[in-house]
Design an enzyme around this catalytic site. Structure first.
Site, PDB file in Angstrom:
ATOM      1  N   CYS A 136       0.860  -1.017  -0.292  1.00 55.78           N
ATOM      2  CA  CYS A 136       0.293  -0.283   0.243  1.00 55.78           C
ATOM      3  C   CYS A 136       0.768   1.645   0.300  1.00 55.78           C
ATOM      4  CB  CYS A 136      -1.234   0.036   1.652  1.00 55.78           C
ATOM      5  SG  CYS A 136      -2.020  -1.956   1.053  1.00 55.78           S
ATOM      6  N   LYS A 175      -9.283   8.040   1.804  1.00 57.34           N
ATOM      7  CA  LYS A 175     -10.233   6.640   1.504  1.00 57.34           C
ATOM      8  C   LYS A 175     -11.988   6.421   1.861  1.00 57.34           C
ATOM      9  CE  LYS A 175      -5.498   4.409   1.778  1.00 57.34           C
ATOM     10  NZ  LYS A 175      -4.679   4.851   2.160  1.00 57.34           N
ATOM     11  N   HIS A 198     -10.404   2.278  -0.669  1.00 56.45           N
ATOM     12  CA  HIS A 198      -7.869   1.355  -0.390  1.00 56.45           C
ATOM     13  C   HIS A 198      -8.033   1.341  -1.451  1.00 56.45           C
ATOM     14  CE1 HIS A 198      -4.327   0.294   1.216  1.00 56.45           C
ATOM     15  NE2 HIS A 198      -4.677   0.277   2.685  1.00 56.45           N
ATOM     16  N   PHE A 258       1.323  -3.655   4.515  1.00 55.96           N
ATOM     17  CA  PHE A 258       1.927  -4.622   5.132  1.00 55.96           C
ATOM     18  C   PHE A 258       3.267  -4.462   4.880  1.00 55.96           C
ATOM     19  CE2 PHE A 258      -2.508  -7.206   4.120  1.00 55.96           C
ATOM     20  CZ  PHE A 258      -2.995  -6.133   5.869  1.00 55.96           C
ATOM     21  N   HIS A 287      -3.334   7.179   6.513  1.00 56.51           N
ATOM     22  CA  HIS A 287      -3.461   6.435   5.517  1.00 56.51           C
ATOM     23  C   HIS A 287      -4.309   6.210   5.897  1.00 56.51           C
ATOM     24  CE1 HIS A 287      -2.659   2.783   3.974  1.00 56.51           C
ATOM     25  NE2 HIS A 287      -2.435   2.122   4.941  1.00 56.51           N
ATOM     26  N   GLU A 299      -2.238   4.823  13.691  1.00 57.54           N
ATOM     27  CA  GLU A 299      -0.841   6.561  12.973  1.00 57.54           C
ATOM     28  C   GLU A 299      -1.425   7.486  14.035  1.00 57.54           C
ATOM     29  OE1 GLU A 299      -1.687   8.401   8.293  1.00 57.54           O
ATOM     30  OE2 GLU A 299      -3.057   6.546   9.348  1.00 57.54           O
TER      31      GLU A 299
END
Length: 402
Positions: free
Chosen positions: A160, A324, A329, A388, A292, A303
């Site tokens: 991502c 998002k 996403h 990830f 994010h 976050e």
């Protein structure tokens, strides 16, 4: 070190197939999340995604033999960014222009279809164009060939964070003098049967919609899309009288070295600190952070902790939103869509909202700009991508006085 600015933007997303439509949706807090139409979801636990509407590949390409959907999206976004930049090309500039793109999955639609044909339909052969359609660098290669760009051209694939890594590398290559111009961004088309089933197995997809930072958030919503930026030196942009969206001020990246799927606040904080240090921006100068913000329980609280580590008491004065919640996403393209949103916010004097927000979560105790955009002059902003594998990439942008 040369200063680098954004002079062109191209976007294809669930909330708009042009920059103008994309910005209008951001200002309206309009979500593009809805029922999946590309795939039969009757055997899945979730049924919603952020799909692009009204995109007709045949309107853009005379033939599609070599192009997976992710490549179609990326190439069209690149064409739109080039047109938006109004650059005048010559052989010398083309030789100093590169294409750096990001994609997590590459041509997964093609891959999924051919595996189905082989294992289920027992078809003994596949097309010789299969590998060129699947390869993640297809967008970068096709754009370079189409536009005759012969500078450094490659693709990053860091889940991502892919697009943010691509934009950051392009920025550094121009700043240090390797390139004079670059197209940078990402594209992804993840709404594919096998891939959706894999995400179902992770139990991180929301059953309804994406509610980042909200107390009752239930997970992410997958989206497809592409965004490409035209980057060039400030000197060149000013010399040709170009409109400048924003300056790419800094870039930071880090690895958590912790866990494949559970994020670490310290790793995210390190990437933000590195981006700010690279930009030589004081923390107090940041007005907005495009988070994010995936809408998962772990990501949003982590976050939040990272932002408080970086900004201390100034975190209470930050506007922090996750777009998002509107465009979904988009995995390897997420950073590019969010960079575009951040740039448009700086240029257009507004802060995009976190849509679908219902209730404050005490562990996400930030100003998350719930549901409604705000008018605001933003001096400088961050755009976060955390992937990830614990791979983090953060871009810093600031306004340029024209």
């Amino acid at each position: 070190m040369r200063r680098v600015v954004v002079t062109g933007v191209g976007v294809l997303s669930s909330i708009g197939n042009t920059v103008e439509q994309f910005e209008e949706s951001l200002r309206a807090g309009r979500s593009g999340i809805g029922p999946i139409t590309q795939v039969d979801t009757s055997r899945l636990r979730f049924h919603n995604a952020a799909e692009i509407r009204g995109f007709q590949p045949a309107e853009h390409f005379p033939e599609l033999t070599w192009l997976d959907r992710f490549a179609q999206l990326g190439i069209v976004a690149a064409r739109d960014a080039i047109a938006d930049s109004a650059l005048t090309w010559n052989d010398a500039l083309r030789a100093r222009t590169g294409v750096i793109t990001g994609s997590c999955l590459g041509g997964i639609g093609t891959e999924d279809a051919y595996y189905f044909n082989y294992y289920h339909e027992n078809k003994p052969r596949c097309s010789p164009t299969t590998i060129p359609r699947i390869m993640s660098n297809a967008v970068a290669s096709h754009v370079a060939m189409e536009q005759k760009f012969t500078g450094a051209t490659f693709t990053t694939s860091t889940a991502c964070s892919s697009a943010n890594h691509a934009i950051g590398q392009a920025f550094w290559l121009i700043r240090q003098g390797t390139l004079d111009c670059a197209l940078a961004g990402g594209s992804e088309a993840p709404i594919v049967p096998g891939h959706l089933r894999a995400w179902e197995g992770m139990r991180v997809v929301a059953p309804d919609t994406c509610r980042p930072f909200s107390k009752n958030r239930a997970g992410l919503i997958l989206g497809e899309g592409a965004a490409v930026l035209v980057l060039e030196t400030l000197e060149h942009a000013r010399a040709r009288g170009s409109r400048i969206y924003a300056e790419v001020a800094g870039f930071g990246m880090s690895a958590d070295a912790h866990h494949l799927t559970n994020p670490l606040a310290e790793g995210a904080a390190r990437a933000m600190n590195d981006a700010l240090d690279d930009a030589k921006l004081p923390r107090e100068q940041i007005t907005y952070v495009n988070a994010h913000g995936t809408g998962t329980v772990a990501n949003d609280s982590t976050e939040t902790r990272a932002l408080r580590q970086v900004f201390g008491s100034h975190a209470n004065r930050l506007a922090v939103s996750s777009t998002k919640s509107m465009h979904g996403h988009a995995l390897g393209a997420a950073g590019a869509l969010e960079a575009a949103a951040t740039i448009l916010a700086l240029h257009g004097n507004f802060i995009p909202p976190t849509a679908n927000f219902l209730e404050l979560d005490p562990v996400c105790d930030l100003d998350v700009v719930p549901n409604e955009a705000r008018a605001a002059q933003i001096e400088a902003a961050l755009s976060n991508s955390f992937a990830f594998g614990g791979l983090n990439a953060v871009l810093a942008f600031r306004c340029v006085q024209e």
